[in-house]
Design an enzyme around this catalytic site. Structure first.
Site, PDB file in Angstrom:
ATOM      1  N   THR A  77       3.148   9.812  12.632  1.00 16.65           N
ATOM      2  CA  THR A  77       3.430  10.781  11.569  1.00 16.65           C
ATOM      3  C   THR A  77       2.437  10.723  10.418  1.00 16.65           C
ATOM      4  OG1 THR A  77       4.980   9.196  10.576  1.00 16.65           O
ATOM      5  CG2 THR A  77       5.904  10.846  12.072  1.00 16.65           C
ATOM      6  N   THR A  97      -0.833   4.979  10.590  1.00 13.77           N
ATOM      7  CA  THR A  97      -0.284   4.116   9.547  1.00 13.77           C
ATOM      8  C   THR A  97       1.207   4.322   9.342  1.00 13.77           C
ATOM      9  OG1 THR A  97      -1.154   5.745   7.956  1.00 13.77           O
ATOM     10  CG2 THR A  97      -2.409   3.710   8.247  1.00 13.77           C
ATOM     11  N   SER A  98       1.789   5.283  10.025  1.00 10.01           N
ATOM     12  CA  SER A  98       3.246   5.453  10.002  1.00 10.01           C
ATOM     13  C   SER A  98       3.640   6.211  11.260  1.00 10.01           C
ATOM     14  CB  SER A  98       3.723   6.222   8.761  1.00 10.01           C
ATOM     15  OG  SER A  98       5.142   6.248   8.710  1.00 10.01           O
ATOM     16  N   SER A  99       4.797   5.857  11.801  1.00 10.22           N
ATOM     17  CA  SER A  99       5.230   6.512  13.026  1.00 10.22           C
ATOM     18  C   SER A  99       6.740   6.447  13.158  1.00 10.22           C
ATOM     19  CB  SER A  99       4.584   5.846  14.254  1.00 10.22           C
ATOM     20  OG  SER A  99       5.075   4.534  14.406  1.00 10.22           O
TER      21      SER A  99
END
Length: 389
Positions: A77, A97-99
């Protein structure tokens, strides 16, 4: 918004059939919480060449979007700490860096927490907020505190949780510190990987409480899911329950090795044939063992100008290295610095092989305020103690 009740029920069926989803209360949470609320504004799908294709919720075919949302995979994401799918219109490069972690992993972890009604849970790493919502549905929003270090990620998660009807204690800050205002907690769960479990998490957990976190080094593989129970004396003990893979907690993430490694490894103290191929470290359990044996080492892949494969182990803190070059089926290792990294790792790989190559689930763990001790039972040569600085 398209009703995804059928997709949620199908997801619950798959999770139950796989053996991951075992309790009616968690099944009810999976069926009730729409995962799509936690994927706005969109996701990045991997394509060939290391690039990413942005897909946004708005503008996508509803059926195609639902298929992506309820697929059995993690969905990226955010890239490079700031980029979201709505900010680009074409293929991009970048580091995740975000998921939103695969639902199989999320549900497996919350099931392993063994929560009971009215338990208070501290979650480290809110991420998209999907796992937070599942726990809010199961335990009640007043019993869930979630911590996220990235303000932008936290803001999106808060908005999604509010849309889903939950107002939990969301804290933006250092995920390693937790949130002492509501301590102690009955359970602590981390949805990010750490090199070691911070003692602050142990201190904020009631005796008899469970801490669940992915532990290992910074290699991106060779990490395990640790489940420890906090004792009356303030220590914690448990085991690695199996393989697990999460993004590294940002405050514990090691920076990439920079500079010219060939220059740093130009002068070696020793050179010999390796007893094990260094490619063994690309396998999960050997990589986990290597990171226990040499926790500061980094595994780096490179190539010469002529295209020959080079592999390195490099410890920037100890200024030590092992450089590997292939010659047919054999590998030569050159080592330099105060620590002979490959000697240390090779010794433990030999002991592990002689013990029958036990799986990662054979590893036990004991945590105090001063050290982390790992061991494999009945194997006195397979014990590692990491002192906390």
């Amino acid at each position: 918004m398209t009703d995804t009740a059928l997709e949620r029920r199908a997801l619950a069926d798959r999770l139950e059939k796989s053996g991951v989803l075992t309790t009616p209360e968690w099944r009810a949470a999976v069926e009730a919480v729409p995962r799509e609320l936690f994927l706005h504004p969109g996701v990045f799908l991997p394509v060939e060449g290391g690039r990413w294709r942005p897909v946004t919720a708005v503008g996508s075919d509803p059926a195609e979007w639902a298929k992506i949302v309820y697929s059995d995979r993690s969905l990226t994401t955010q890239l490079d700490g700031h980029l979201t799918a709505d900010q680009v219109g074409d293929l991009v490069t970048g580091s995740p860096t975000s998921s939103s972690t695969t639902p199989f992993t999320v549900v497996d972890m919350v099931e392993r927490l063994e929560v009971e009604a009215a338990h208070r849970v501290l979650e480290i790493g809110t991420g998209t907020g999907y796992s937070s919502a599942l726990m809010c549905h199961r335990l009640g929003e007043d019993n869930v505190t979630t911590v996220e270090v990235d303000p932008a990620v936290s803001a999106r998660a808060d908005a999604a949780l509010e849309t889903a009807g939950f107002e939990t204690w969301t804290v933006t800050g250092d995920g390693l510190l937790g949130h002492p205002r509501r301590a102690p907690y009955d359970r602590v769960i981390a949805t990010c990987a750490v090199r070691r479990i911070p003692y602050t998490w142990i201190r904020q957990t009631k005796p008899g409480g469970i801490v669940l976190a992915t532990v290992g080094g910074a290699w991106g593989h060779g990490t395990g899911l640790a489940r420890v129970v906090v004792g009356e004396d303030g220590t914690a003990e448990g085991r690695i329950t199996g393989r697990s893979s999460f993004m590294q907690a940002r405050s514990q993430a090691a920076p990439p090795v920079s500079g010219d490694l060939s220059a740093r490894t130009a002068y070696a103290d020793t050179e010999r044939q390796a007893e094990f191929p260094p490619t063994l470290l690309e396998e999960w359990m050997p990589a986990f063992l290597a990171q226990l044996a040499a926790p500061g080492a980094r595994f780096v892949r490179a190539a010469t100008r002529e295209g020959a494969q080079l592999l390195y182990l490099y410890d920037p803190e100890r200024e030590s290295f092992a450089e590997f070059t292939a010659a047919g089926d054999a590998w030569t290792v050159r080592q330099g610095g105060p620590v002979a990294l490959w000697d240390v790792i090779e010794r433990d790989l030999t002991a592990w092989r002689d013990a029958g190559s036990p799986d990662i689930s054979a590893v036990r763990l004991h945590i105090t305020d001063r050290s982390h001790t790992y061991w494999i039972e009945d194997n006195p040569l397979l014990i590692w103690q990491h002192h906390v600085a």
